[in-house]
Design a protein around this motif. Structure first.
Motif, PDB file in Angstrom:
ATOM      1  N   PRO A 248      48.882   9.494  71.491  1.00 22.88           N
ATOM      2  CA  PRO A 248      48.927  10.913  71.871  1.00 22.88           C
ATOM      3  C   PRO A 248      49.000  11.074  73.385  1.00 22.88           C
ATOM      4  CG  PRO A 248      47.258  10.546  70.179  1.00 22.88           C
ATOM      5  CD  PRO A 248      47.730   9.188  70.615  1.00 22.88           C
ATOM      6  N   ALA A 249      49.789  12.048  73.835  1.00 24.58           N
ATOM      7  CA  ALA A 249      49.937  12.288  75.268  1.00 24.58           C
ATOM      8  C   ALA A 249      48.575  12.527  75.912  1.00 24.58           C
ATOM      9  CB  ALA A 249      50.857  13.483  75.506  1.00 24.58           C
ATOM     10  N   GLY A 250      48.381  11.947  77.086  1.00 24.16           N
ATOM     11  CA  GLY A 250      47.112  12.084  77.793  1.00 24.16           C
ATOM     12  C   GLY A 250      46.970  10.987  78.823  1.00 24.16           C
ATOM     13  N   THR A 251      45.759  10.834  79.362  1.00 18.88           N
ATOM     14  CA  THR A 251      45.461   9.821  80.371  1.00 18.88           C
ATOM     15  C   THR A 251      44.396   8.884  79.823  1.00 18.88           C
ATOM     16  OG1 THR A 251      45.972  11.395  82.143  1.00 18.88           O
ATOM     17  CG2 THR A 251      44.733   9.418  82.748  1.00 18.88           C
ATOM     18  N   TYR A 252      44.608   7.577  80.024  1.00 18.25           N
ATOM     19  CA  TYR A 252      43.792   6.572  79.353  1.00 18.25           C
ATOM     20  C   TYR A 252      43.345   5.463  80.303  1.00 18.25           C
ATOM     21  CZ  TYR A 252      45.682   8.624  75.064  1.00 18.25           C
ATOM     22  OH  TYR A 252      46.039   9.490  74.061  1.00 18.25           O
ATOM     23  N   ASP A 253      42.330   4.709  79.831  1.00 19.66           N
ATOM     24  CA  ASP A 253      41.992   3.415  80.408  1.00 19.66           C
ATOM     25  C   ASP A 253      42.672   2.344  79.561  1.00 19.66           C
ATOM     26  OD1 ASP A 253      40.191   4.360  82.411  1.00 19.66           O
ATOM     27  OD2 ASP A 253      38.629   4.579  80.890  1.00 19.66           O
ATOM     28  N   LEU A 254      43.426   1.453  80.205  1.00 21.45           N
ATOM     29  CA  LEU A 254      44.016   0.308  79.522  1.00 21.45           C
ATOM     30  C   LEU A 254      43.038  -0.849  79.647  1.00 21.45           C
ATOM     31  CD1 LEU A 254      46.624  -0.963  78.182  1.00 21.45           C
ATOM     32  CD2 LEU A 254      47.155  -1.795  80.476  1.00 21.45           C
ATOM     33  N   GLY A 268      43.551   5.465  84.593  1.00 22.91           N
ATOM     34  CA  GLY A 268      44.535   6.508  84.874  1.00 22.91           C
ATOM     35  C   GLY A 268      45.919   6.243  84.349  1.00 22.91           C
ATOM     36  N   VAL A 269      46.040   5.573  83.201  1.00 24.35           N
ATOM     37  CA  VAL A 269      47.361   5.281  82.629  1.00 24.35           C
ATOM     38  C   VAL A 269      47.869   6.526  81.899  1.00 24.35           C
ATOM     39  CG1 VAL A 269      48.656   3.846  81.028  1.00 24.35           C
ATOM     40  CG2 VAL A 269      46.801   2.839  82.401  1.00 24.35           C
ATOM     41  N   THR A 277      55.806   4.524  79.347  1.00 23.01           N
ATOM     42  CA  THR A 277      54.951   4.106  80.449  1.00 23.01           C
ATOM     43  C   THR A 277      54.940   2.594  80.538  1.00 23.01           C
ATOM     44  OG1 THR A 277      53.506   6.043  80.227  1.00 23.01           O
ATOM     45  CG2 THR A 277      52.604   4.126  81.362  1.00 23.01           C
ATOM     46  N   PHE A 278      55.285   2.056  81.703  1.00 18.16           N
ATOM     47  CA  PHE A 278      55.232   0.619  81.952  1.00 18.16           C
ATOM     48  C   PHE A 278      53.947   0.338  82.730  1.00 18.16           C
ATOM     49  CE2 PHE A 278      59.684   1.566  81.313  1.00 18.16           C
ATOM     50  CZ  PHE A 278      60.077   0.550  80.440  1.00 18.16           C
ATOM     51  N   ALA A 279      52.982  -0.286  82.065  1.00 21.56           N
ATOM     52  CA  ALA A 279      51.675  -0.503  82.682  1.00 21.56           C
ATOM     53  C   ALA A 279      51.710  -1.588  83.742  1.00 21.56           C
ATOM     54  CB  ALA A 279      50.652  -0.852  81.603  1.00 21.56           C
ATOM     55  N   THR A 280      52.581  -2.576  83.576  1.00 24.54           N
ATOM     56  CA  THR A 280      52.664  -3.677  84.542  1.00 24.54           C
ATOM     57  C   THR A 280      54.060  -3.712  85.155  1.00 24.54           C
ATOM     58  OG1 THR A 280      53.264  -5.233  82.777  1.00 24.54           O
ATOM     59  CG2 THR A 280      50.937  -5.052  83.329  1.00 24.54           C
ATOM     60  N   PRO A 347      33.463  -7.633  85.753  1.00 22.68           N
ATOM     61  CA  PRO A 347      34.748  -7.123  85.257  1.00 22.68           C
ATOM     62  C   PRO A 347      35.641  -6.739  86.418  1.00 22.68           C
ATOM     63  CG  PRO A 347      33.048  -5.458  85.028  1.00 22.68           C
ATOM     64  CD  PRO A 347      32.358  -6.713  85.494  1.00 22.68           C
ATOM     65  N   VAL A 348      36.932  -6.596  86.150  1.00 19.59           N
ATOM     66  CA  VAL A 348      37.887  -6.237  87.198  1.00 19.59           C
ATOM     67  C   VAL A 348      38.602  -4.952  86.808  1.00 19.59           C
ATOM     68  CG1 VAL A 348      38.210  -8.609  87.976  1.00 19.59           C
ATOM     69  CG2 VAL A 348      39.686  -7.696  86.179  1.00 19.59           C
ATOM     70  N   SER A 349      39.034  -4.217  87.819  1.00 17.76           N
ATOM     71  CA  SER A 349      39.707  -2.948  87.553  1.00 17.76           C
ATOM     72  C   SER A 349      40.814  -2.711  88.562  1.00 17.76           C
ATOM     73  CB  SER A 349      38.716  -1.784  87.598  1.00 17.76           C
ATOM     74  OG  SER A 349      38.183  -1.621  88.898  1.00 17.76           O
ATOM     75  N   SER A 350      41.731  -1.837  88.170  1.00 18.16           N
ATOM     76  CA  SER A 350      42.848  -1.440  89.028  1.00 18.16           C
ATOM     77  C   SER A 350      43.278  -0.049  88.606  1.00 18.16           C
ATOM     78  CB  SER A 350      44.009  -2.423  88.892  1.00 18.16           C
ATOM     79  OG  SER A 350      45.135  -1.998  89.649  1.00 18.16           O
ATOM     80  N   ALA A 351      43.751   0.745  89.539  1.00 17.59           N
ATOM     81  CA  ALA A 351      44.264   2.075  89.215  1.00 17.59           C
ATOM     82  C   ALA A 351      45.760   1.988  88.937  1.00 17.59           C
ATOM     83  CB  ALA A 351      43.999   3.046  90.360  1.00 17.59           C
ATOM     84  N   TYR A 352      46.212   2.670  87.902  1.00 20.73           N
ATOM     85  CA  TYR A 352      47.634   2.701  87.582  1.00 20.73           C
ATOM     86  C   TYR A 352      48.416   3.384  88.700  1.00 20.73           C
ATOM     87  CZ  TYR A 352      52.009   4.216  85.468  1.00 20.73           C
ATOM     88  OH  TYR A 352      53.340   4.467  85.215  1.00 20.73           O
ATOM     89  N   SER A 353      49.577   2.828  89.014  1.00 22.65           N
ATOM     90  CA  SER A 353      50.470   3.434  89.992  1.00 22.65           C
ATOM     91  C   SER A 353      51.901   3.295  89.485  1.00 22.65           C
ATOM     92  CB  SER A 353      50.342   2.754  91.353  1.00 22.65           C
ATOM     93  OG  SER A 353      51.294   3.273  92.265  1.00 22.65           O
TER      94      SER A 353
END
Length: 405
Positions: A248-254, A268-269, A277-280, A347-353
């Motif tokens: 469903p359309a929206g904003t997610y954590d991958l 922010g995916v 949407t291309f996550a990588t 854990p590691v994290s990154s913001a979607y861009s």
């Protein structure tokens, strides 16, 4: 054609029932008692979330009955019935990583349907069974679904069918959470956990990307989550590619969870109904650092009772500002035992861009986030629990005791 008005009335508590109805609508004929002004169309496909420890999870749908009244009895008038002839057997584990099984479509009188009865085929005495599991490294074992083979699994739903409209949906059947072990008996029960997802068009509601070849394994899970609840999950293919569809359309954590690796979260995916949407970025892959494998394990019980409740157990971890699910399981129906696989390590994290050309995951600097988790336990008719578990120094023994209803 506007799909979303048909989907809005489906509250989260009704999703399980709606899924089961849709899975039964892919073939055969339809007979309807009663009358209504106009007809609408329901079209459905089936997909699956990752499985835990099984090579096959098979179900065979024989018949589905739906009614506008949530209290209607078997012999009451007003049932609409779909019979699959022949009954259809599906291995749910063939439907991972974006693969859909088109089940077909059926017409129903307009109106709102509030009760569903799903009937599965009988297993018989020899393999191949209509409903079964094949444990990894094991042989085919019947999957016990006694109520579904009699009057059918009774479920509540809130599905509105509008005149001359198409309700186009995909059913996400979580085989991992739907199969319950029964102690040392070697038997398994089916406790369906399914969600209904809208499908608008093939170029939207989709996310894809890559994980490193070293974790391109059936034990790795890639999921899109909101507030710690997975909305879609899959396993990567042998090359590391993953596809999450439909979402469903929206904003997610991958979230990437791999054995022996710390949790990796991309925040922010965005998911759109009009674009992919291309996550990588091209040529990159998510490759979480190594961590120390840990277990949170114990037995589930009810205060003052010998009854073993069937509970969903979830290991939740805080990463940066997000709470995510690292692993989930169900407890054994006979012993009550459960085990959650987690990892000690930052854990590691990154913001979607959208315009990024590289990946940059950063270790979480908060010490508590490296080993302190929450175990969320829920069971029908019981007050949900949230219990702390610190795996920094080693495995954790954590009995889960629900208050008596």
């Amino acid at each position: 054609m506007n799909l979303h008005p048909l989907l809005r009335p489906w509250a989260a508590t009704a999703m399980l029932a709606a899924v089961t109805l849709l899975a039964a609508c892919g073939g055969g004929g339809s007979s309807t008692s009663g009358s209504a002004a106009g007809q609408g169309t329901l079209r459905v496909a089936l997909t699956d979330a990752p499985s835990c420890g099984f090579d096959e999870v098979n179900v065979t749908v024989e018949k589905v009955r739906v009614h506008r009244s949530s209290t209607a009895a078997d012999a009451d008038a007003g049932w609409s019935e779909v019979v699959l002839n022949p009954a259809r057997r599906v291995n749910l584990l063939d439907l991972t990583n974006g693969v859909l099984a088109e089940l077909g479509q059926t017409e129903l009188p307009v109106g709102t349907y509030t009760q569903l009865r799903l009937q599965l085929a009988s297993n018989g005495s020899t393999a191949p069974y209509a409903n079964s599991v094949v444990p990894t490294g094991g042989t085919e074992t019947p999957l016990d679904t006694p109520s579904a083979q009699q009057s059918g699994l009774k479920m509540n739903l809130n599905l509105t069918v509008a005149a001359n409209e198409l309700a186009d949906v995909v059913l996400d059947f979580d085989a991992c959470k739907s199969v319950v072990t029964r102690g040392a008996s070697g038997r398994y029960n089916l406790k369906p956990v399914v969600t209904v997802l809208p499908r608008v068009r093939l170029d939207g509601l989709i996310a894809e990307g890559m994980v490193a070849p070293a974790i391109a394994l059936p034990t790795t899970t890639v999921s899109l989550q909101q507030a710690g609840v997975p909305v879609r999950a899959t396993v990567p293919d042998a090359s590391g590619r993953f596809v999450l569809y439909p979402v469903p359309a929206g904003t997610y954590d991958l979230v990437v969870s791999a054995d022996g690796r710390v949790t990796a979260v991309m925040t922010g995916v965005p998911i759109s109904d009009s674009s992919r949407t291309f996550a990588t970025p091209a040529g990159t892959a998510i490759d979480p650092p190594a961590g120390t494998p840990r277990r949170i394990a114990g037995a589930v019980s009810i205060t003052g009772s010998t009854t073993i409740p069937l509970a969903t157990m979830r290991a939740l971890q805080t990463v940066a500002t997000s709470t995510v699910e690292r692993h989930s399981t169900t407890n054994d129906a006979v012993t009550g035992n459960y085990a959650l696989k987690v990892v000690a390590g930052a854990p590691v994290s990154s913001a979607y861009s959208a315009g990024a050309t590289t990946l940059s995951f950063v270790a979480d600097p908060t010490a508590d986030h490296a080993g302190k988790l929450q175990v969320a336990a829920s069971a029908d008719g019981l007050v949900a629990l949230s219990l702390p578990a610190d795996v920094t120094a080693g495995d954790v023994a954590l009995p889960v005791v629900f208050a008596a209803p």
